[in-house]
Scaffold this motif. Structure first.
Motif, PDB file in Angstrom:
ATOM      1  N   TYR A  12      -0.158  -4.258   2.083  1.00 32.15           N
ATOM      2  CA  TYR A  12       1.098  -3.860   2.742  1.00 32.15           C
ATOM      3  C   TYR A  12       2.308  -4.469   2.028  1.00 32.15           C
ATOM      4  O   TYR A  12       3.318  -3.797   1.825  1.00 32.15           O
ATOM      5  CB  TYR A  12       1.109  -4.266   4.217  1.00 32.15           C
ATOM      6  N   VAL A  15       3.106  -2.515  -1.387  1.00 29.34           N
ATOM      7  CA  VAL A  15       3.627  -1.147  -1.385  1.00 29.34           C
ATOM      8  C   VAL A  15       5.137  -1.218  -1.164  1.00 29.34           C
ATOM      9  O   VAL A  15       5.600  -1.857  -0.232  1.00 29.34           O
ATOM     10  CB  VAL A  15       2.955  -0.303  -0.280  1.00 29.34           C
ATOM     11  N   GLU A  17       8.986   0.822  -0.850  1.00 34.16           N
ATOM     12  CA  GLU A  17       9.545   2.053  -0.308  1.00 34.16           C
ATOM     13  C   GLU A  17      10.788   2.471  -1.075  1.00 34.16           C
ATOM     14  O   GLU A  17      11.617   1.628  -1.417  1.00 34.16           O
ATOM     15  CB  GLU A  17       9.903   1.851   1.165  1.00 34.16           C
ATOM     16  N   ARG A  29       6.336   6.088  -0.566  1.00 37.53           N
ATOM     17  CA  ARG A  29       5.542   4.849  -0.608  1.00 37.53           C
ATOM     18  C   ARG A  29       4.978   4.727  -2.022  1.00 37.53           C
ATOM     19  O   ARG A  29       4.133   5.509  -2.432  1.00 37.53           O
ATOM     20  CB  ARG A  29       4.401   4.893   0.398  1.00 37.53           C
ATOM     21  N   ASP A  30       5.452   3.740  -2.745  1.00 36.25           N
ATOM     22  CA  ASP A  30       5.108   3.544  -4.153  1.00 36.25           C
ATOM     23  C   ASP A  30       3.966   2.546  -4.289  1.00 36.25           C
ATOM     24  O   ASP A  30       4.085   1.394  -3.861  1.00 36.25           O
ATOM     25  CB  ASP A  30       6.350   3.041  -4.887  1.00 36.25           C
ATOM     26  N   ILE A  31       2.861   2.976  -4.912  1.00 33.26           N
ATOM     27  CA  ILE A  31       1.703   2.100  -5.088  1.00 33.26           C
ATOM     28  C   ILE A  31       1.690   1.382  -6.435  1.00 33.26           C
ATOM     29  O   ILE A  31       0.798   0.574  -6.672  1.00 33.26           O
ATOM     30  CB  ILE A  31       0.375   2.870  -4.932  1.00 33.26           C
ATOM     31  N   VAL A  34       0.941  -2.247  -6.417  1.00 33.96           N
ATOM     32  CA  VAL A  34      -0.470  -2.573  -6.157  1.00 33.96           C
ATOM     33  C   VAL A  34      -1.222  -2.642  -7.480  1.00 33.96           C
ATOM     34  O   VAL A  34      -2.041  -3.536  -7.705  1.00 33.96           O
ATOM     35  CB  VAL A  34      -1.124  -1.537  -5.214  1.00 33.96           C
ATOM     36  N   SER A  44      -7.731  -3.894  -2.742  1.00 33.23           N
ATOM     37  CA  SER A  44      -7.976  -2.484  -2.417  1.00 33.23           C
ATOM     38  C   SER A  44      -9.410  -2.094  -2.741  1.00 33.23           C
ATOM     39  O   SER A  44     -10.091  -1.463  -1.921  1.00 33.23           O
ATOM     40  CB  SER A  44      -6.975  -1.567  -3.120  1.00 33.23           C
ATOM     41  N   ASP A 129      -5.116   8.303  -3.704  1.00 26.13           N
ATOM     42  CA  ASP A 129      -4.182   7.243  -3.321  1.00 26.13           C
ATOM     43  C   ASP A 129      -3.516   7.508  -1.982  1.00 26.13           C
ATOM     44  O   ASP A 129      -3.234   6.580  -1.238  1.00 26.13           O
ATOM     45  CB  ASP A 129      -3.112   7.034  -4.395  1.00 26.13           C
ATOM     46  N   ILE A 158      -3.392   5.027   1.222  1.00 22.47           N
ATOM     47  CA  ILE A 158      -2.325   5.201   2.222  1.00 22.47           C
ATOM     48  C   ILE A 158      -2.512   6.525   2.951  1.00 22.47           C
ATOM     49  O   ILE A 158      -2.718   7.564   2.323  1.00 22.47           O
ATOM     50  CB  ILE A 158      -0.935   5.187   1.554  1.00 22.47           C
TER      51      ILE A 158
END
Length: 181
Positions: A12, A15, A17, A29-31, A34, A44, A129, A158
Motif C-alpha cells: 500500500y 503504490v 497515485e 494507481r501507479d505500481i 513496487v 507481492s 497487475d 490491485i
C-alpha cells in the motif's frame, strides 16, 4: 520475517497515485514504485505464492496478461516450479496462435495465446497487475476455456472494487492483494 499484514502495508505504501491521469477525473494507481522497491516486489510475490499454495493442491501453469502480468507471473511460476505462458495483444506472438476479440469501454481489442501454450485439462492461474472493469481478464478466461484449461483463480495486485470487475469474472475466483474503491 514480515507477516501478511506487514507485506500488504509495504505494498500500500509503495503504490502512488496520480490524479487526472490519463484523463480528468481518473485517479491512476501507479505500481512502478513496487517494482523499484525490492522489499515491496518480494512482498507481492510472497503474498501471491502464499495464496496459491494455501488454496490449490496442483497448479500446472501461470498465464500472464500483456504486459504487466509478465512482471509478476514468471517470478511466481519460478517460485512454484511450474511454467509460465503469455497471453498477448494480437500480432505479438510467433507461430500458430488462437485469438479472441472482445469489447472494451472505448472500442475493441484482441488477445491471443500460442496454440501449444496450454494443454486441455491443465490447471491455470491467471495473473495481471490491475483489475478494473474486468474486460481483459474475462477475455483471457474465455481464451483459456477454449483451450479446455481449468482456471483456478485470477490474481491481481490491485482491484478497483467500485468498477465491479470481479463480478464480471464469475464463476472464476479473483484474488487481489490490494483493493481500492
Amino acid at each position: 520475517m514480515m507477516s501478511e499484514e506487514e507485506k500488504r502495508a509495504v505494498l500500500y505504501r509503495s503504490v502512488r497515485e496520480f490524479p487526472d491521469f490519463p484523463s480528468p477525473g481518473v485517479l491512476f494507481r501507479d505500481i512502478t514504485p513496487v517494482l523499484k522497491n525490492p522489499a515491496a516486489f518480494t512482498a507481492s510475490i510472497d503474498l501471491f505464492e502464499s495464496y496459491v499454495r494455501k488454496n490449490f493442491a496442483k497448479v500446472d501453469v501461470i498465464a500472464g496478461l500483456d504486459s504487466r502480468g509478465f512482471l509478476f507471473g514468471p517470478v511466481l511460476a519460478q517460485r512454484l516450479e511450474i511454467g509460465f505462458v503469455l497471453i498477448r495483444k494480437k500480432g505479438k506472438l510467433p507461430g500458430p496462435t488462437e485469438s479472441l476479440s472482445y469489447s472494451l469501454e472505448y472500442g475493441k481489442a484482441e488477445l491471443e495465446i500460442q496454440s501449444d501454450a496450454v494443454d486441455p485439462g491443465q490447471k491455470v492461474v491467471i495473473i495481471d497487475d490491475l483489475l478494473a472493469t474486468g474486460g481483459t481478464m474475462k477475455a483471457a478466461c474465455e481464451l483459456l476455456q477454449r483451450k479446455n484449461a481449468e482456471i483456478l483463480s485470477c490474481l491481481v495486485l490491485i482491484e478497483l472494487t467500485s468498477l465491479k470487475g470481479a463480478e464480471k469474472l464469475q464463476p472464476h475466483c479473483v484474488h487481489s492483494l490490494l483493493q481500492y474503491d
